[in-house]
Motif scaffolding. Structure first.
Motif, PDB file in Angstrom:
ATOM      1  N   ILE A   1      -6.621   2.307  -5.763  1.00  0.00           N
ATOM      2  CA  ILE A   1      -6.885   1.475  -4.576  1.00  0.00           C
ATOM      3  C   ILE A   1      -7.561   0.170  -4.992  1.00  0.00           C
TER       4      ILE A   1
ATOM      5  N   MET B   1      -3.676   3.403   2.475  1.00  0.00           N
ATOM      6  CA  MET B   1      -3.958   4.161   1.255  1.00  0.00           C
ATOM      7  C   MET B   1      -5.058   5.205   1.436  1.00  0.00           C
TER       8      MET B   1
ATOM      9  N   ASN C   1      -3.348   7.761  -4.294  1.00  0.00           N
ATOM     10  CA  ASN C   1      -4.437   6.985  -3.667  1.00  0.00           C
ATOM     11  C   ASN C   1      -5.781   7.276  -4.318  1.00  0.00           C
TER      12      ASN C   1
ATOM     13  N   LEU D   1      -5.996  -0.765   2.791  1.00  0.00           N
ATOM     14  CA  LEU D   1      -6.919   0.362   2.844  1.00  0.00           C
ATOM     15  C   LEU D   1      -6.533   1.352   3.934  1.00  0.00           C
TER      16      LEU D   1
ATOM     17  N   GLY E   1       0.814  -1.216   0.000  1.00  0.00           N
ATOM     18  CA  GLY E   1       0.000   0.000   0.000  1.00  0.00           C
ATOM     19  C   GLY E   1       0.842   1.258   0.000  1.00  0.00           C
TER      20      GLY E   1
END
Length: 362
Positions: free
Chosen positions: A79, A111, A74, A108, A65
């Motif tokens: 993503i 990011m 991002n 997640l 990430g």
């Protein structure tokens, strides 16, 4: 509503993870709690394996990430593409569902939009997730540790008692057909759960030779107890399936069938009671001599009854085969239990002293 041990441990692990995160001054305490929820497992061995897998997944997810954010930003499409790559890699390495979920969560978490310096932000998220994983492992190890040996034996004892009770009723044609079908389905589900509990007990590790040897001996006995219970369930299903045909055979043979099966049931019950230490040890009368059901003779008599009727002569042969298999498993259980009690008397099951209530995993 019942609160199982796993539910309590999950709540406690989340509490510990969030509290420690606050004490250490981590800005992402919630992430530690979420990671702890993913890491709780039904036994210590699986908890340790999950801890290692999820730490690797955490490193992998945070690292990938951070690299993607540093190189491509991002954007939501970026993503989504990164998530696809992470899923493909996790599936390639056959990671379990919780590990995959934590890897995606780590991606997640890193990011998401933030104004903090990327490296510092990634370190915070990684530390919080790792803290949650470690908290779950420690809680799983020291808080309400599972006693699968006791749980397994009690489950086998209860299921076997139910099967034998229904066998007695069925052989006397007193069972209600819908109720018996429902009970057979329930017992099959319980037997499946017993197999799972046996697997969890088998996975537990012991680091002293004496403990390992004692566990190996008990595993052999538990496995045979389960096999014997499965054969008794197969016999119950056979009596349910051939109930009408049994009613049409001569009454004299019906009485012989009931008597021999009662001996078989009695022998099975005595073995379980002996394993629990509820029967006095008698050196002059071994377990093998307590009862002696003559199942081979019963099968020969059954075939003889239908010798004059070619059409129905072998109609109950499947039931006879199940009786033979059930008898064979009981004899094997008698042998290994007698050997265990004779040569390892100091390592008896001795569940009479264990009065602590065992919480189920829910």
């Amino acid at each position: 509503m019942k609160l199982g041990a796993r539910i309590l441990k999950t709540g406690f692990a989340i509490t510990v993870a969030i509290y420690v995160a606050h004490v250490l001054g981590l800005e992402a305490a919630t992430y530690a709690g979420i990671a702890a929820a993913f890491a709780i497992q039904p036994n210590i061995y699986r908890s340790f394996q999950t801890m290692l897998e999820q730490i690797y997944a955490n490193i992998f997810g945070v690292g990938i990430g951070a690299l993607v954010v540093f190189g491509l930003g991002n954007d939501p499409f970026v993503i989504g593409f990164t998530v696809i790559i992470i899923l493909a890699i996790c599936m390639h390495f056959k990671a379990n569902e919780n590990t995959i979920a934590l890897a995606l969560f780590a991606v997640l978490a890193v990011m998401e939009t933030t104004n903090i310096e990327l490296f510092h932000f990634a370190v915070i998220r990684f530390s919080a997730l790792t803290l949650g994983i470690l908290a779950a492992f420690i809680v799983n190890m020291v808080f309400l540790p599972p006693n699968y040996e006791l749980r397994l034996f009690k489950s086998i004892d209860q299921v076997t008692s139910d099967i034998l009770q229904w066998l007695r009723i069925s052989t006397r044609h007193l069972s209600d057909d819908p109720a018996l079908r429902t009970e057979i389905s329930r017992i099959e589900a319980e037997v499946h759960h017993i197999d799972y509990t046996y697997l969890l007990f088998n996975e537990e590790k012991y680091y002293f030779r004496r403990s390992r040897m004692a566990k190996m001996r008990k595993l052999i006995i538990f496995r045979q107890m389960i096999n014997t219970s499965k054969k008794s369930l197969a016999t119950l299903e056979g009596f349910h399936q051939y109930d009408e045909k049994i009613e049409n055979i001569p009454k004299e043979f019906q009485h012989v069938l009931v008597d021999e099966l009662d001996k078989l049931i009695y022998s099975h019950e005595r073995l379980l009671l002996s394993a629990m230490g509820k029967i006095k040890k008698n050196t002059t009368r071994p377990i093998e001599d307590i009862t002696d059901p003559d199942i081979p003779h019963l099968v020969e008599t059954l075939i003889h009854v239908y010798e004059q009727d070619e059409k129905d002569r072998l109609s109950l042969l499947p039931l006879a085969a199940r009786l033979m298999e059930y008898h064979k498993e009981i004899l094997h259980l008698q042998r290994i239990l007698t050997s265990y009690q004779k040569f390892h008397e100091d390592l008896d099951f001795n569940f009479k002293k264990k009065r602590t209530k065992v919480l189920p995993d829910r």
